[in-house]
Design a protein around this motif. Structure first.
Motif: not given
Lengths: 226, 110
Positions: A5-6, B47-48, B104-110
């Motif tokens: 992810r990073l 972007r994400l 947040r969902r995209k980055l942490f899948h949460a």
């Protein structure tokens, strides 16, 4: 998992020198600049600087009302002061003191009082009128501007209390006779209106089967004292 | 990355220059900033999601801020300025929250 992810994040934030990126950078620069400018200008200033016209008018109105009231107070006090200074023998001082003693005496319940007012009679055929209801009645009268109140033969003062007891409701330890009779000095119209408010005293007394009768008086004397 | 650098540079510039907000701009700048933040978060989200487009970002950024300021200006002219600025802040605030939630969902899948 986390490293992956990073990596993705790093890939997303990798600088790419395209004109569009530069534009985005400039826009972000603008935002940062504007935020700091706004923060700088909104701290350290009073709320009046950013207040809108109607808010300012409201504040000004408040201040003017307050000023008027204070001016009136000043006028009253300086009038008292002049009259106190004028007479050397102390007549005015004596009168002033008497006037105050009267006022305080009436407020404290140590002096009889008279004026326009109402008498209120509350029957209790079902023995359901509680101290609570009588207290509500008294508070309603006070709210409506009753200055002096007598219940039964007892003067109501600032620390009076109603108590439910086996023999009925008592006021300050004296059992009250039914029907409960209230004498209240104050504007008769206002007092009557206050008692008749829908859902108010009269309605809640009606609910326990009690009937309320009000008589207005131009001149009512309350003689019970403490 | 350039965007982040730009943001940081803007903050630093602001701190160094200590700009005074001109009086005529004072009611509109806060609203414009909120609109710009909305555009920024929207861009980050795009972007994400891989749909980011610089042109769209630039246009949405400018139009967002201008429209937000114009709405408040219009409100001031017809006498409902404070209510309208509240409305704009609420709407943009909701959008910012939605965007941040998506990020947040995209980055942490949460």
């Amino acid at each position: 998992m986390i490293t992956e992810r990073l990596k993705r994040l790093a890939r997303l934030t990798r600088p790419r020198a395209t004109p569009g990126q530069a534009l985005a950078g400039i826009l972000c620069l603008l935002v940062g600049f504007a935020v700091v400018a706004q923060v700088g200008s909104s701290t350290g200033e009073t709320r009046f600087a950013t207040a809108r016209q109607d808010e300012l008018v409201g504040v000004l109105d408040d201040q003017n009302t307050r000023l008027d009231r204070l001016h009136r107070d000043v006028d009253d006090l300086s009038r008292t002061k002049t009259s106190l200074e004028k007479d050397g023998r102390g007549d005015a001082a004596l009168n002033e003191a008497r006037r105050r003693a009267d006022t305080y005496g009436i407020l404290a319940g140590t002096r009889p009082a008279s004026g326009p007012g109402i008498t209120l009679s509350i029957t209790d055929p079902q023995h359901k009128v509680t101290a609570d209801l009588l207290l509500n009645t008294l508070q309603e009268l006070r709210d409506a501007g009753a200055e002096v109140v007598q219940v039964g033969g007892n003067r109501v003062v600032v620390n009076s209390y109603f108590l439910d007891g086996p023999g009925g409701v008592s006021l300050d330890g004296h059992t009250l006779a039914v029907p409960y009779r209230f004498l209240a000095i104050g504007d008769p119209r206002t007092l009557t209106t206050a008692l008749n408010i829908p859902g108010g005293v009269r309605d809640s007394l009606d609910r326990v089967g009690s009937s309320v009768s009000v008589t207005r008086h131009d001149q009512l004397t309350i003689s019970a004292t403490r | 990355m350039i965007a982040v650098i730009g943001l940081a540079a803007g903050v630093v510039l602001g701190l160094i220059l200590h700009p005074d907000v001109p009086l005529w701009l004072q009611p509109y700048l806060p609203i414009a900033i909120v609109a710009a933040l909305d555009a920024l978060f929207g861009a980050l989200r795009a972007r994400l999601e891989g749909t980011f487009d610089e042109k769209v970002f630039a246009v949405s950024f400018v139009s967002n801020t201008v429209i937000a300021a114009v709405i408040v200006l219009l409100g001031d002219l017809i006498g409902v300025g404070s209510q309208l600025s509240t409305a704009v802040v609420v709407v943009l605030g909701i959008r910012i929250f939605a965007n941040v939630a998506a990020i947040r969902r995209k980055l942490f899948h949460a």
